[in-house]
Design a protein around this motif. Structure first.
Motif, PDB file in Angstrom:
ATOM      1  N   ALA A  95       0.826  -1.210   0.000  1.00 48.40           N
ATOM      2  CA  ALA A  95       0.000   0.000   0.000  1.00 48.40           C
ATOM      3  C   ALA A  95       0.856   1.255   0.000  1.00 48.40           C
ATOM      4  CB  ALA A  95      -0.939  -0.015   1.206  1.00 48.40           C
ATOM      5  N   PHE A  96       1.884   1.284   0.856  1.00 51.47           N
ATOM      6  CA  PHE A  96       2.736   2.470   0.935  1.00 51.47           C
ATOM      7  C   PHE A  96       3.510   2.695  -0.357  1.00 51.47           C
ATOM      8  CE2 PHE A  96       6.952   4.281   1.651  1.00 51.47           C
ATOM      9  CZ  PHE A  96       6.598   5.530   2.123  1.00 51.47           C
ATOM     10  N   LEU A  97       4.106   1.640  -0.911  1.00 51.22           N
ATOM     11  CA  LEU A  97       4.881   1.781  -2.147  1.00 51.22           C
ATOM     12  C   LEU A  97       4.004   2.265  -3.292  1.00 51.22           C
ATOM     13  CD1 LEU A  97       7.106  -1.412  -1.942  1.00 51.22           C
ATOM     14  CD2 LEU A  97       7.915   0.960  -1.910  1.00 51.22           C
ATOM     15  N   SER A  98       2.793   1.743  -3.346  1.00 55.00           N
ATOM     16  CA  SER A  98       1.892   2.154  -4.416  1.00 55.00           C
ATOM     17  C   SER A  98       1.530   3.631  -4.296  1.00 55.00           C
ATOM     18  CB  SER A  98       0.630   1.289  -4.390  1.00 55.00           C
ATOM     19  OG  SER A  98      -0.192   1.563  -5.490  1.00 55.00           O
ATOM     20  N   ALA A  99       1.194   4.074  -3.070  1.00 55.53           N
ATOM     21  CA  ALA A  99       0.839   5.484  -2.861  1.00 55.53           C
ATOM     22  C   ALA A  99       2.026   6.391  -3.142  1.00 55.53           C
ATOM     23  CB  ALA A  99       0.330   5.687  -1.430  1.00 55.53           C
ATOM     24  N   ARG A 100       3.215   5.980  -2.694  1.00 51.92           N
ATOM     25  CA  ARG A 100       4.423   6.790  -2.925  1.00 51.92           C
ATOM     26  C   ARG A 100       4.714   6.936  -4.406  1.00 51.92           C
ATOM     27  NH1 ARG A 100       9.964   3.904  -2.173  1.00 51.92           N
ATOM     28  NH2 ARG A 100       9.131   3.096  -4.131  1.00 51.92           N
ATOM     29  N   ASN A 101       4.650   5.825  -5.132  1.00 56.06           N
ATOM     30  CA  ASN A 101       4.900   5.878  -6.570  1.00 56.06           C
ATOM     31  C   ASN A 101       3.856   6.718  -7.294  1.00 56.06           C
ATOM     32  OD1 ASN A 101       7.143   4.284  -6.278  1.00 56.06           O
ATOM     33  ND2 ASN A 101       6.163   2.395  -6.963  1.00 56.06           N
ATOM     34  N   ASP A 102       2.626   6.678  -6.788  1.00 59.10           N
ATOM     35  CA  ASP A 102       1.555   7.437  -7.428  1.00 59.10           C
ATOM     36  C   ASP A 102       1.816   8.940  -7.368  1.00 59.10           C
ATOM     37  OD1 ASP A 102       0.332   5.079  -7.985  1.00 59.10           O
ATOM     38  OD2 ASP A 102      -1.138   5.208  -6.372  1.00 59.10           O
ATOM     39  N   VAL A 103       2.373   9.427  -6.263  1.00 57.35           N
ATOM     40  CA  VAL A 103       2.694  10.849  -6.164  1.00 57.35           C
ATOM     41  C   VAL A 103       3.705  11.225  -7.245  1.00 57.35           C
ATOM     42  CG1 VAL A 103       3.711  12.646  -4.724  1.00 57.35           C
ATOM     43  CG2 VAL A 103       2.210  10.943  -3.695  1.00 57.35           C
ATOM     44  N   LEU A 104       4.718  10.399  -7.426  1.00 55.90           N
ATOM     45  CA  LEU A 104       5.722  10.665  -8.451  1.00 55.90           C
ATOM     46  C   LEU A 104       5.108  10.660  -9.841  1.00 55.90           C
ATOM     47  CD1 LEU A 104       8.619   8.425  -7.075  1.00 55.90           C
ATOM     48  CD2 LEU A 104       8.289  10.879  -6.759  1.00 55.90           C
ATOM     49  N   VAL A 105       4.213   9.707 -10.070  1.00 56.42           N
ATOM     50  CA  VAL A 105       3.548   9.624 -11.372  1.00 56.42           C
ATOM     51  C   VAL A 105       2.703  10.872 -11.625  1.00 56.42           C
ATOM     52  CG1 VAL A 105       1.761   8.402 -12.686  1.00 56.42           C
ATOM     53  CG2 VAL A 105       3.559   7.116 -11.524  1.00 56.42           C
ATOM     54  N   ASN A 106       1.975  11.331 -10.609  1.00 58.08           N
ATOM     55  CA  ASN A 106       1.134  12.522 -10.769  1.00 58.08           C
ATOM     56  C   ASN A 106       1.955  13.749 -11.116  1.00 58.08           C
ATOM     57  OD1 ASN A 106      -0.832  11.360  -7.979  1.00 58.08           O
ATOM     58  ND2 ASN A 106      -1.142  10.952 -10.146  1.00 58.08           N
ATOM     59  N   LEU A 107       3.102  13.910 -10.454  1.00 57.79           N
ATOM     60  CA  LEU A 107       3.978  15.039 -10.778  1.00 57.79           C
ATOM     61  C   LEU A 107       4.520  14.910 -12.202  1.00 57.79           C
ATOM     62  CD1 LEU A 107       5.961  15.367  -7.421  1.00 57.79           C
ATOM     63  CD2 LEU A 107       4.017  16.744  -8.220  1.00 57.79           C
ATOM     64  N   ALA A 108       4.799  13.683 -12.614  1.00 54.70           N
ATOM     65  CA  ALA A 108       5.277  13.456 -13.980  1.00 54.70           C
ATOM     66  C   ALA A 108       4.197  13.779 -15.004  1.00 54.70           C
ATOM     67  CB  ALA A 108       5.741  12.008 -14.138  1.00 54.70           C
ATOM     68  N   ILE A 109       2.953  13.491 -14.674  1.00 57.29           N
ATOM     69  CA  ILE A 109       1.854  13.820 -15.582  1.00 57.29           C
ATOM     70  C   ILE A 109       1.736  15.329 -15.762  1.00 57.29           C
ATOM     71  CG2 ILE A 109      -0.663  13.768 -15.885  1.00 57.29           C
ATOM     72  CD1 ILE A 109      -0.665  11.016 -14.561  1.00 57.29           C
TER      73      ILE A 109
END
Length: 210
Positions: free
Chosen positions: A142-156
């Protein structure tokens, strides 16, 4: 004063409450991001919206699996590793479908939607950060997924600026493929943690470990 048994169960109760909050936030924003992704034809936003649905499933499974044995939790952790791959498959499919006609998605819609997603994912990662080492492979997932999602959102958001500058749909396609790589890496980490739990369960049972 709480009994020792009650005090021992308090961390588990806090984790249960946390993952329910995270599951609710992810499910709510899935509908927002999915609708925008379909409306503007964005590969990366579509993959990210599926990721919100995946995170909902992960956190609901954590809620159910907290009382399970170490062996069953290891199996659930491996299931979570496979679930993390779902957005990768969705992004790969969307990217393949769009290669023939790489129309650029609307940059403003990308920025606004990804910005909202970044806020949701940041809140979720902060909620889960204190539990990442206490729930085994499930809370790690859960934590890894949420953390990666923040990075993905900034990349978008960055990709949206490139889209506005070049007027091309290729940045969106490339980012979709990057999402694939991020999710594969997270799935690998969760799988390895689950395998460690499986070996620990065998050791506790007195089985020989090769």
């Amino acid at each position: 004063m709480d009994s020792p048994a009650a005090a021992g169960h308090e961390p588990e109760r806090r984790l249960r409450r946390a993952v329910l909050w995270v599951a609710g936030l992810n499910l709510a924003y899935f509908f927002v991001e999915f609708a925008v992704a379909i409306a503007i034809g964005s590969v990366s936003l579509f993959a990210d919206s599926v990721d919100f649905l995946e995170d909902t499933a992960i956190n609901l499974l954590i809620f159910a699996a907290l009382g399970w044995t170490l062996h069953r939790r290891a199996l659930a952790g491996k299931a979570m590793a496979l679930i993390i791959l779902l957005p990768a498959l969705a992004a790969a499919w969307q990217a393949f479908a769009k290669v023939a006609s790489p129309e650029p998605p609307d940059p403003l819609s990308l920025v606004l939607t990804a910005g909202g997603a970044a806020v949701i994912n940041l809140v979720c990662s902060l909620i889960l950060a204190r539990f990442r080492h206490h729930g085994g492979s499930l809370s790690a997932a859960a934590f890894l997924s949420a953390r990666n999602d923040v990075l993905v959102n900034l990349a978008i958001i960055a990709m949206a600026l490139l889209t506005a500058w070049f007027g091309s749909g290729w940045p969106d396609i490339v980012l979709g493929l990057i999402i694939v790589i991020l999710n594969v890496g997270a799935a690998k980490e969760v799988w390895e943690t689950a395998e460690e739990e499986r070996l620990a369960a065998r050791a506790l049972a007195g089985e020989e470990i090769d």
